[in-house]
Design a protein around this motif. Structure first.
Motif, PDB file in Angstrom:
ATOM      1  N   LEU A 189       0.859  -1.186   0.000  1.00  0.00           N
ATOM      2  CA  LEU A 189       0.000   0.000   0.000  1.00  0.00           C
ATOM      3  C   LEU A 189       0.894   1.234   0.000  1.00  0.00           C
ATOM      4  O   LEU A 189       1.677   1.433   0.935  1.00  0.00           O
ATOM      5  CB  LEU A 189      -0.888  -0.015   1.251  1.00  0.00           C
ATOM      6  N   VAL A 190       0.814   2.013  -1.065  1.00  0.00           N
ATOM      7  CA  VAL A 190       1.616   3.238  -1.165  1.00  0.00           C
ATOM      8  C   VAL A 190       0.707   4.435  -0.925  1.00  0.00           C
ATOM      9  O   VAL A 190      -0.353   4.530  -1.545  1.00  0.00           O
ATOM     10  CB  VAL A 190       2.288   3.364  -2.560  1.00  0.00           C
ATOM     11  N   GLU A 191       1.122   5.318  -0.030  1.00  0.00           N
ATOM     12  CA  GLU A 191       0.372   6.561   0.160  1.00  0.00           C
ATOM     13  C   GLU A 191       1.228   7.746  -0.283  1.00  0.00           C
ATOM     14  O   GLU A 191       2.391   7.852   0.102  1.00  0.00           O
ATOM     15  CB  GLU A 191       0.010   6.767   1.640  1.00  0.00           C
ATOM     16  N   TYR A 192       0.642   8.619  -1.108  1.00  0.00           N
ATOM     17  CA  TYR A 192       1.233   9.929  -1.354  1.00  0.00           C
ATOM     18  C   TYR A 192       0.538  10.897  -0.409  1.00  0.00           C
ATOM     19  O   TYR A 192      -0.693  11.047  -0.470  1.00  0.00           O
ATOM     20  CB  TYR A 192       1.043  10.357  -2.814  1.00  0.00           C
ATOM     21  N   GLY A 193       1.306  11.523   0.469  1.00  0.00           N
ATOM     22  CA  GLY A 193       0.693  12.342   1.504  1.00  0.00           C
ATOM     23  C   GLY A 193       1.422  13.650   1.749  1.00  0.00           C
ATOM     24  O   GLY A 193       2.518  13.894   1.234  1.00  0.00           O
ATOM     25  N   ASP A 194       0.762  14.483   2.527  1.00  0.00           N
ATOM     26  CA  ASP A 194       1.224  15.835   2.837  1.00  0.00           C
ATOM     27  C   ASP A 194       0.982  15.995   4.337  1.00  0.00           C
ATOM     28  O   ASP A 194      -0.156  15.830   4.808  1.00  0.00           O
ATOM     29  CB  ASP A 194       0.368  16.800   2.003  1.00  0.00           C
ATOM     30  N   PHE A 213       4.108  14.229  -0.894  1.00  0.00           N
ATOM     31  CA  PHE A 213       3.429  14.997  -1.943  1.00  0.00           C
ATOM     32  C   PHE A 213       2.990  16.339  -1.346  1.00  0.00           C
ATOM     33  O   PHE A 213       1.795  16.637  -1.241  1.00  0.00           O
ATOM     34  CB  PHE A 213       2.236  14.213  -2.504  1.00  0.00           C
ATOM     35  N   PRO A 214       3.954  17.166  -0.940  1.00  0.00           N
ATOM     36  CA  PRO A 214       3.589  18.429  -0.278  1.00  0.00           C
ATOM     37  C   PRO A 214       3.063  19.470  -1.268  1.00  0.00           C
ATOM     38  O   PRO A 214       3.728  19.774  -2.256  1.00  0.00           O
ATOM     39  CB  PRO A 214       4.912  18.890   0.342  1.00  0.00           C
ATOM     40  N   LEU A 215       1.863  19.979  -1.007  1.00  0.00           N
ATOM     41  CA  LEU A 215       1.321  21.078  -1.829  1.00  0.00           C
ATOM     42  C   LEU A 215       1.673  22.377  -1.098  1.00  0.00           C
ATOM     43  O   LEU A 215       0.875  22.946  -0.366  1.00  0.00           O
ATOM     44  CB  LEU A 215      -0.190  20.926  -2.008  1.00  0.00           C
ATOM     45  N   THR A 216       2.901  22.812  -1.349  1.00  0.00           N
ATOM     46  CA  THR A 216       3.477  23.893  -0.559  1.00  0.00           C
ATOM     47  C   THR A 216       2.733  25.214  -0.700  1.00  0.00           C
ATOM     48  O   THR A 216       2.672  25.997   0.244  1.00  0.00           O
ATOM     49  CB  THR A 216       4.948  24.093  -0.971  1.00  0.00           C
ATOM     50  N   ASN A 217       2.166  25.470  -1.886  1.00  0.00           N
ATOM     51  CA  ASN A 217       1.479  26.748  -2.081  1.00  0.00           C
ATOM     52  C   ASN A 217       0.191  26.826  -1.261  1.00  0.00           C
ATOM     53  O   ASN A 217      -0.290  27.903  -0.960  1.00  0.00           O
ATOM     54  CB  ASN A 217       1.211  27.020  -3.564  1.00  0.00           C
ATOM     55  N   VAL A 218      -0.369  25.677  -0.900  1.00  0.00           N
ATOM     56  CA  VAL A 218      -1.576  25.659  -0.071  1.00  0.00           C
ATOM     57  C   VAL A 218      -1.227  25.376   1.389  1.00  0.00           C
ATOM     58  O   VAL A 218      -1.860  25.892   2.304  1.00  0.00           O
ATOM     59  CB  VAL A 218      -2.566  24.581  -0.588  1.00  0.00           C
ATOM     60  N   THR A 256      -4.209  14.850  -1.969  1.00  0.00           N
ATOM     61  CA  THR A 256      -3.736  13.933  -0.934  1.00  0.00           C
ATOM     62  C   THR A 256      -4.844  13.632   0.065  1.00  0.00           C
ATOM     63  O   THR A 256      -5.682  14.497   0.317  1.00  0.00           O
ATOM     64  CB  THR A 256      -2.531  14.544  -0.186  1.00  0.00           C
ATOM     65  N   PRO A 257      -4.874  12.426   0.648  1.00  0.00           N
ATOM     66  CA  PRO A 257      -3.949  11.343   0.304  1.00  0.00           C
ATOM     67  C   PRO A 257      -4.406  10.605  -0.958  1.00  0.00           C
ATOM     68  O   PRO A 257      -5.599  10.531  -1.222  1.00  0.00           O
ATOM     69  CB  PRO A 257      -4.070  10.399   1.505  1.00  0.00           C
ATOM     70  N   THR A 258      -3.469  10.077  -1.727  1.00  0.00           N
ATOM     71  CA  THR A 258      -3.792   9.149  -2.812  1.00  0.00           C
ATOM     72  C   THR A 258      -3.077   7.839  -2.514  1.00  0.00           C
ATOM     73  O   THR A 258      -1.897   7.835  -2.172  1.00  0.00           O
ATOM     74  CB  THR A 258      -3.344   9.708  -4.173  1.00  0.00           C
ATOM     75  N   PHE A 259      -3.829   6.741  -2.622  1.00  0.00           N
ATOM     76  CA  PHE A 259      -3.278   5.417  -2.316  1.00  0.00           C
ATOM     77  C   PHE A 259      -3.144   4.578  -3.581  1.00  0.00           C
ATOM     78  O   PHE A 259      -3.973   4.672  -4.497  1.00  0.00           O
ATOM     79  CB  PHE A 259      -4.203   4.672  -1.338  1.00  0.00           C
ATOM     80  N   PHE A 260      -2.114   3.751  -3.598  1.00  0.00           N
ATOM     81  CA  PHE A 260      -1.948   2.741  -4.646  1.00  0.00           C
ATOM     82  C   PHE A 260      -1.820   1.387  -3.957  1.00  0.00           C
ATOM     83  O   PHE A 260      -1.069   1.248  -2.989  1.00  0.00           O
ATOM     84  CB  PHE A 260      -0.695   3.020  -5.481  1.00  0.00           C
ATOM     85  N   ILE A 261      -2.597   0.416  -4.446  1.00  0.00           N
ATOM     86  CA  ILE A 261      -2.532  -0.931  -3.882  1.00  0.00           C
ATOM     87  C   ILE A 261      -1.948  -1.852  -4.948  1.00  0.00           C
ATOM     88  O   ILE A 261      -2.528  -1.994  -6.035  1.00  0.00           O
ATOM     89  CB  ILE A 261      -3.937  -1.396  -3.427  1.00  0.00           C
ATOM     90  N   ASN A 262      -0.814  -2.422  -4.634  1.00  0.00           N
ATOM     91  CA  ASN A 262      -0.064  -3.236  -5.606  1.00  0.00           C
ATOM     92  C   ASN A 262       0.053  -2.521  -6.951  1.00  0.00           C
ATOM     93  O   ASN A 262      -0.155  -3.112  -8.017  1.00  0.00           O
ATOM     94  CB  ASN A 262      -0.691  -4.629  -5.755  1.00  0.00           C
ATOM     95  N   GLY A 263       0.382  -1.253  -6.884  1.00  0.00           N
ATOM     96  CA  GLY A 263       0.682  -0.475  -8.090  1.00  0.00           C
ATOM     97  C   GLY A 263      -0.512   0.131  -8.784  1.00  0.00           C
ATOM     98  O   GLY A 263      -0.357   0.914  -9.720  1.00  0.00           O
TER      99      GLY A 263
END
Lengths: 163, 185
Positions: B32-37, B68-73, B154-161
């Motif tokens: 399980l991959v999470e892209y997060g801030d 996955f930092p959304l720095t402007n926000v 964010t968050p966006t998850f990937f499960i087994n790609g």
């Protein structure tokens, strides 16, 4: 609708001049020689749009790596755009397709009736101003940046192949 | 002039490697991959969920966190990510990661320094590395891999790609993970 916007692929992108601020206009032709991303979107402030434009601001260093300019376009007025851009930290131009309302969106087959707003539509133009890639998304879907990045990457490969 | 190509939306563009921050057994059938801030409130809500998921499926799931930092926000998102990386360089990534998600309203320099100390890290060194942006390239790499994978928030998850399109409540993630575990690789 997707097919209509798709019909522009391979065509020269219709030129336009739109306000980017209270006293400023941007003309598409001024970016000739570099790729351009046109991001039509329904409205400032609506949650999905905000995420989409804020995302493009964050991805800007990548777009810049391809030498690409990003232009956001909606039917909102210049003052609305200014407040929105300041709130979300957006520094790329947001253009007002405000008068005549939606005229540029219509020319890109990206005007949504009866809502009277631009579709959520993306166009990637090559350095000669031709539409290399386009896609229309459902209004409530944030399309992300991957489609644009793939299209810009493809342009780079094409160019390398020619050189 | 037309460029025919396929948009590979919904697939993880950068495979998981040893450079990633990984929690859970390498032999787990599900990644399980999470892209997060760290400053994103939705990621803050997802944090205890992923922890509970790992607790309930210890041999099934390994968890990978990418920035996955959304720095402007979220103006403190990048500093928080850099702090987590500084902790990672000292084998304390997950301790710092947990602290950040549990203290999302304490990212001002004073509180953040207190958190760094609480995690057991040398505050002066960490602050110096964060100010010198020692880990920014790595964070940027995570971010770009996310953008290329179609991460749109964010968050966006990937499960087994594959991108997880459903919600991220515990029941929804359990179903998705259990389903992925039964699919032969």
């Amino acid at each position: 609708m997707t097919s209509l916007a798709g019909a522009l692929r391979g065509q020269r992108a219709p030129d336009f001049s739109l306000p980017s601020g209270p006293d400023r206009h941007i003309t598409l032709a001024q970016f000739h020689g570099a790729p351009v991303v046109l991001a039509f979107y329904p409205a400032d402030w609506s949650p999905v749009c905000s995420d989409q434009m804020a995302l493009y601001q964050a991805v800007m260093p990548e777009f810049t790596r391809y030498g690409a300019t990003v232009l956001g376009i909606s039917v909102d007025g210049v003052w609305c755009h200014r407040a929105f851009a300041e709130d979300r930290g957006i520094s790329f131009p947001l253009l007002s397709d405000f008068e005549p309302k939606g005229e540029v969106a219509r020319r890109y087959h990206s005007y949504r009736l009866p809502d009277g707003v631009a579709e959520r539509a993306l166009f990637v133009l090559d350095r000669d101003g031709y539409v290399a890639w386009s896609h229309i998304y459902p209004p409530h879907t944030n399309p992300g940046a991957d489609g644009i990045l793939h299209a810009l990457e493809a342009l780079t490969h094409e160019r390398q192949a020619v050189v | 002039m037309t460029t025919p190509f396929r948009v590979t939306t919904g697939r993880l563009a950068a495979p998981v490697t040893d450079d990633d921050h990984i929690r859970g057994p390498a032999t787990a059938p599900v990644t399980l991959v999470e892209y997060g801030d760290y400053q994103c409130p939705y990621c803050g809500m997802a944090h205890p969920v992923t922890q509970e998921l790992l607790r309930q499926r210890p041999n099934v799931v390994r968890f990978v966190y990418r920035h996955f930092p959304l720095t402007n926000v979220h103006p403190f998102a990048e500093v928080a990510a850099e702090t987590a990386e500084a902790a990672g360089a000292r084998q304390r990534f997950w301790q710092m990661h947990d602290w950040l998600f549990e203290h999302q309203d304490e990212f001002d320099p004073v509180h953040l320094a207190a958190g760094v100390e609480e995690v057991g890290l040398p505050v002066d060194e960490v602050v110096q590395e964060v100010n010198a942006h020692v880990y920014l390239d790595r964070i940027r790499r995570d971010f770009v891999s996310g953008a290329r994978s179609g991460v749109n928030g964010t968050p966006t998850f990937f499960i087994n790609g594959l991108r997880h399109e459903g919600g991220y409540s515990l029941p929804e993630l359990l179903v998705a993970v259990d389903q992925a575990a039964t699919v032969p690789a």
